[in-house]
Design a protein around this motif. Structure first.
Motif, PDB file in Angstrom:
ATOM      1  N   ALA A 299       1.468  -4.926   6.856  1.00 40.23           N
ATOM      2  CA  ALA A 299       1.446  -3.555   6.393  1.00 40.23           C
ATOM      3  C   ALA A 299       2.783  -2.943   6.708  1.00 40.23           C
ATOM      4  O   ALA A 299       3.092  -1.842   6.320  1.00 40.23           O
ATOM      5  N   VAL A 302       5.810  -0.834   4.606  1.00 40.59           N
ATOM      6  CA  VAL A 302       6.067   0.539   4.235  1.00 40.59           C
ATOM      7  C   VAL A 302       7.407   1.014   4.742  1.00 40.59           C
ATOM      8  O   VAL A 302       7.871   2.062   4.349  1.00 40.59           O
ATOM      9  N   THR A 525      -4.110  -2.854   5.914  1.00 40.29           N
ATOM     10  CA  THR A 525      -3.366  -3.503   4.857  1.00 40.29           C
ATOM     11  C   THR A 525      -3.217  -2.612   3.638  1.00 40.29           C
ATOM     12  O   THR A 525      -2.525  -2.969   2.701  1.00 40.29           O
ATOM     13  N   GLY A 526      -3.852  -1.454   3.654  1.00 40.48           N
ATOM     14  CA  GLY A 526      -3.622  -0.483   2.597  1.00 40.48           C
ATOM     15  C   GLY A 526      -4.314  -0.811   1.292  1.00 40.48           C
ATOM     16  O   GLY A 526      -3.895  -0.365   0.243  1.00 40.48           O
ATOM     17  N   ASP A 545      -1.011  -8.962   0.775  1.00 41.47           N
ATOM     18  CA  ASP A 545      -1.483  -7.595   1.005  1.00 41.47           C
ATOM     19  C   ASP A 545      -1.049  -6.681  -0.117  1.00 41.47           C
ATOM     20  O   ASP A 545       0.053  -6.802  -0.617  1.00 41.47           O
ATOM     21  N   GLU A 546      -1.908  -5.732  -0.410  1.00 44.19           N
ATOM     22  CA  GLU A 546      -1.567  -4.751  -1.428  1.00 44.19           C
ATOM     23  C   GLU A 546      -0.247  -4.075  -1.056  1.00 44.19           C
ATOM     24  O   GLU A 546       0.605  -3.843  -1.902  1.00 44.19           O
ATOM     25  N   SER A 547      -0.082  -3.765   0.234  1.00 46.54           N
ATOM     26  CA  SER A 547       1.111  -3.010   0.632  1.00 46.54           C
ATOM     27  C   SER A 547       2.397  -3.823   0.495  1.00 46.54           C
ATOM     28  O   SER A 547       3.453  -3.263   0.315  1.00 46.54           O
ATOM     29  N   SER A 548       2.291  -5.131   0.578  1.00 45.11           N
ATOM     30  CA  SER A 548       3.527  -5.899   0.435  1.00 45.11           C
ATOM     31  C   SER A 548       3.678  -6.468  -0.970  1.00 45.11           C
ATOM     32  O   SER A 548       4.685  -7.088  -1.276  1.00 45.11           O
ATOM     33  N   ARG A 648       4.825   4.941  -2.901  1.00 41.24           N
ATOM     34  CA  ARG A 648       3.773   4.878  -1.892  1.00 41.24           C
ATOM     35  C   ARG A 648       4.105   5.900  -0.823  1.00 41.24           C
ATOM     36  O   ARG A 648       5.235   5.991  -0.384  1.00 41.24           O
ATOM     37  N   LEU A 650       3.318   7.647   2.960  1.00 40.92           N
ATOM     38  CA  LEU A 650       2.810   7.305   4.279  1.00 40.92           C
ATOM     39  C   LEU A 650       2.907   8.546   5.152  1.00 40.92           C
ATOM     40  O   LEU A 650       3.977   9.139   5.268  1.00 40.92           O
ATOM     41  N   HIS A 726       2.426   2.805   9.739  1.00 40.15           N
ATOM     42  CA  HIS A 726       0.982   2.832   9.486  1.00 40.15           C
ATOM     43  C   HIS A 726       0.542   4.281   9.362  1.00 40.15           C
ATOM     44  O   HIS A 726       1.003   5.119  10.137  1.00 40.15           O
TER      45      HIS A 726
END
Ligand SMILES: [Zn+2]
Ligand SMILES: [Zn+2]
Length: 791
Positions: A299, A302, A525-526, A545-548, A648, A650, A726
């Motif tokens: 994650a 980000v 992991t978002g 992961d969705e975030s990466s 995205r 955060l 995060h």
């Protein structure tokens, strides 16, 4: 109670004995581990005891539905992970009623892995567990097992919310371990901005692994990313093939000289796998990757400074097929059959493989079995394995890159030399400021206590979804508030206001038809992982992961699986699928982004030298906008391709420092020692400080991000931010605030002690810089930190 001692000191026995005793008396036991692999391993250990009274079973995502019913009704020793507890066991607590009634002992194994955001989630899941147990009239003992940690009882209390006793004295017999700190040499290659490039830790690890396999030394090589694991295995196999071909060719092939040739051949491009370090695993402290099958890729992405792992790519000539694991190996080497049978049946290269999270369950099991049986001598792995399989009888451990924490270092090194035998451990420095600092400052590692386990159960982003899940399990009452801590009342008010919970006279209720547990994403992991699918065959290669996904499987990205190279045709974020096609491009890809940071609130601040230090809430917006193609061998830029991906956002916590303009006057007015580029100096200081924070905050470089600017609109000053990657923060920036003087002093020292002239990856360049490491001013960064640091 918490037992915090080293690897192989007998912790399992310390909980197995009371567990067996409770079961003989009619009780049941719940065993929690961060990874599926460790649960499977524990199950094997239990079965070896041949105690028929223990009806043990693992309960995880791979457990077939028909078995689940049997387990709920009959098992008295259930091995599972926090993810299953959260998503399945607690929400369906009624179908486990007889298990709860008999529950006497909850074993929380490898609990040092529960840190940061993941640890905070686990803390809330354990509170929900305690509440469910109370409903069924049981009050189990919590027995935690951890690697050595500072203040284990304090950490255990934060994790469980219970008073904890600690056991820390380790009297188990051990052989001695020879520990080497290994700094790869600078090469003639030139990287970004003409910086000298060190030989990569993965290249060195591959060579050492091949050397050790030839000597029949059973070795694990820990690397930090999936791709690095593949690369190390692939390169070691290639080296071994070369050696074997020379040996087979006849008398002119002297093993020693042959191997030196291989050493040259094994060199990797500076823009190849070297830049992959990073990713792998949720952090050096082992957030444990296997349990959910989703958590492997960070994650951490980000962060403004991009993760590097999209930069991967192998030289086209490395297209060795991944070993077909479904085919039984013939003539594999077995320990005790007479030493290194170099030219026996079966190729030397077949004794080396890669293992990482993200492989499908069958592949993983096959590899675990081969390593246990001795069929494999060398295994390159991400720290997915760090918490996993009980691999006994290893002789050596290679650690390519600082694993993030001293606790992880000892954990990984402790894999070698079981049963009282002497062992070898090698820490190979990556081209990175923290690694540089450590190999030059062994006192930062040896004779130091390990890190405190940092977690923050009061993080509102963590707490709120668990309050919903708890209310869905059993409606919440005023009496429950204490268990969830001081932040609970405000969080409940907010949930009622947002219409997620309904307040009635008797308490708080979850009235939606949705599953409340879906609100909490415990591995941070978002979102649901993106599946990587081969377009022509429909074969599922793995997950990201969705975030990466934005940075690693965007359209056009080069993706590696089991040594095969693929190019992504299309990334469909809505469907959660990346379609890829096998290809052998001679370039690697590297995503670039645009980042913005806004100060929402400064909750703490203090004067710091002539400037100020702050800790508070920020909003970070990041958008991946393009990617670079770089020729694998030379690093030459082949072009930049635009990408159309959504930004995205955060909301997190940050530590930041500012310097007023008058303090900067001596730097910008030419006083004989040259003017500095303020933006480049701040940027360089930011990179290096991100690199060094893990030494103070028990985090991973990939858990944090940074932004620096000569003039920030919210502060009106030169400002450097370092933030938790995060939502809601993870406690890392807060530690940076608390230990700012030591942290930034070490940062200055790391920059100054690097022998490069104008900056390199060992000091101020960042592998995940979304700005292509521009601008950077090494000398300016040192002078800037000299101005900032209080004297
Ligand atoms: Zn340098
Ligand atoms: Zn940068």
């Amino acid at each position: 109670m918490i037992i915090a001692t080293g690897t192989a000191s007998g912790k399992s026995l310390a909980y197995l004995l009371p567990a067996a005793t409770e079961i003989f008396q009619g009780g049941s036991v719940l065993y929690l581990t961060p990874t599926k692999a460790l649960a499977a391993d524990q199950l094997r250990a239990l079965r070896r005891l041949h105690l028929t009274q223990i009806r043990a079973a693992t309960f995880d995502g791979d457990t077939p539905a028909e078995e689940r019913r049997w387990i709920r009704q009959n098992a008295n020793y259930v091995l599972t992970n926090p993810d299953m507890l959260h998503r399945s066991i607690l929400p369906r607590h009624a179908s486990w009623s007889s298990f709860w009634r008999r529950l006497r002992l909850v074993v929380v194994d490898e609990c040092h892995g529960y840190r940061g955001v993941f640890g905070s989630h686990v803390a809330q899941i354990l509170r929900r567990l305690r509440r469910v147990c109370a409903k069924y009239g049981s009050r189990p003992v919590f027995l935690l097992a951890s690697a050595t940690a500072s203040d284990p009882a304090v950490a255990a209390m934060r994790l469980t919310g219970l008073e904890m006793a600690e056991v820390t004295r380790d009297a188990s017999p051990r052989g001695s371990t020879t520990f080497a700190l290994w700094e790869p040499p600078l090469t003639d290659l030139r990287g970004e901005g003409g910086a000298p490039v060190r030989r990569t830790a993965t290249a060195e690890a591959a060579d050492l692994l091949a050397d050790l396999v030839i000597e029949d030394v059973r070795t694990l090589a820990f690397v930090r990313s999936r791709r690095a694991a593949e690369t190390v295995a692939l390169t070691a196999r290639r080296n071994l093939d070369e050696v074997e071909d020379l040996l087979r060719a006849g008398p002119h092939g002297q093993p020693a000289s042959a191997f030196e040739d291989v050493d040259e051949y094994g060199e990797l491009s500076p823009y190849g796998p070297a830049h992959l370090h990073g990713h792998g695993g949720r952090g050096g402290g082992g957030r444990g990757d296997l349990a959910s099958d989703v958590g492997a890729d960070a994650a951490a992405d980000v962060a403004a400074d991009l993760p590097a792992d999209m930069a991967a790519g192998l030289p086209a000539d490395v297209g060795v097929d991944g070993r077909d694991l479904s085919r039984p190996e013939e003539g594999g080497h077995h320990p005790g059959d007479g030493g290194p049978d170099l030219l026996g049946p079966g190729r030397l290269a077949d004794r080396v493989a890669a293992y990482r999270a993200g492989y499908l369950a069958d592949d993983r099991r096959m590899l675990e079995k081969a390593l246990r049986s001795g069929e494999l001598t060398g295994l390159a792995t991400t720290n997915a394995l760090e918490l996993g399989v009980d691999v006994s009888g290893l002789d050596a451990v290679l650690i390519a890159g600082w694993p993030g924490t001293r606790a992880s270092l000892w954990q990984q090194a402790g894999r070698a030399g079981r049963a009282g035998q002497d062992a070898l451990a090698v820490l190979i420095a990556r081209d990175d400021p923290l690694d540089t600092y450590i190999v030059h400052h062994p006192e930062a590692v040896f004779g130091q206590p390990v890190e405190t386990i940092v977690l923050d159960p009061d993080n509102p982003y963590v707490l709120a979804p668990h309050l919903c899940a708890a209310a869905a399990e059993i409606p919440l009452t005023e009496d429950d508030l204490e268990i969830f801590g001081p932040a609970a009342p405000a969080a409940l008010d907010d949930l009622v206001e947002r219409g997620l919970l309904r307040k009635r006279a008797s308490g708080w209720f979850w009235t939606s038809k949705e599953r409340a547990a879906d609100l909490a994403d415990i591995r941070g992991t978002g979102g649901a992982p993106v599946q990587v699918v081969e377009a022509s065959t429909g074969r599922l290669l793995g997950t990201v992961d969705e975030s990466s996904a934005h940075t690693s499987v965007h359209a056009g990205a080069v993706y590696l699986h089991q040594g095969e190279t693929f190019v992504v045709d299309v990334l469909d974020l809505e469907a959660g699928v990346a379609l890829v096609t096998a290809a052998s491009p001679d370039y690697s890809t590297f995503a670039r982004d645009v980042t913005d940071i806004r100060v929402m609130e400064s909750s703490r601040s203090r004067p710091f030298g002539p400037g100020e230090l702050h800790f508070g809430s920020v909003e970070v917006t990041r958008q991946v906008v393009s990617y670079l193609k770089r020729r694998t061998q030379s690093g030459e830029i082949l072009g930049e391709e635009p990408l159309d991906l959504p930004p995205r956002t955060l909301c997190t916590r940050a530590v930041w420092w500012t310097l007023p303009a008058d303090a900067l006057v001596p730097l910008v007015s030419d006083s004989g020692d040259g003017t500095v580029d303020l933006g480049g100096s701040a940027h360089a200081a930011e990179h290096a400080s991100i690199g060094l924070l893990p030494l103070f905050a028990t985090c991973d470089r990939w858990d944090i991000g940074g932004v620096s600017t000569e003039l920030h609109p919210d502060t009106g000053l030169l400002t450097v931010f370092v933030y938790d990657g995060h939502d809601g923060g993870a406690g890392f920036a807060e530690r940076g605030y608390a230990r700012a003087t030591e942290w930034l002093t070490a940062t200055r020292e790391a920059i100054a002690s690097c022998e490069c002239e104008r900056g390199c990856p060992s000091c101020i360049q960042s592998p995940k810089c979304g700005n292509g490491n521009e601008p950077l001013d090494k000398a300016g960064a040192i002078r800037l930190l000299d101005v900032l640091l209080p004297r």
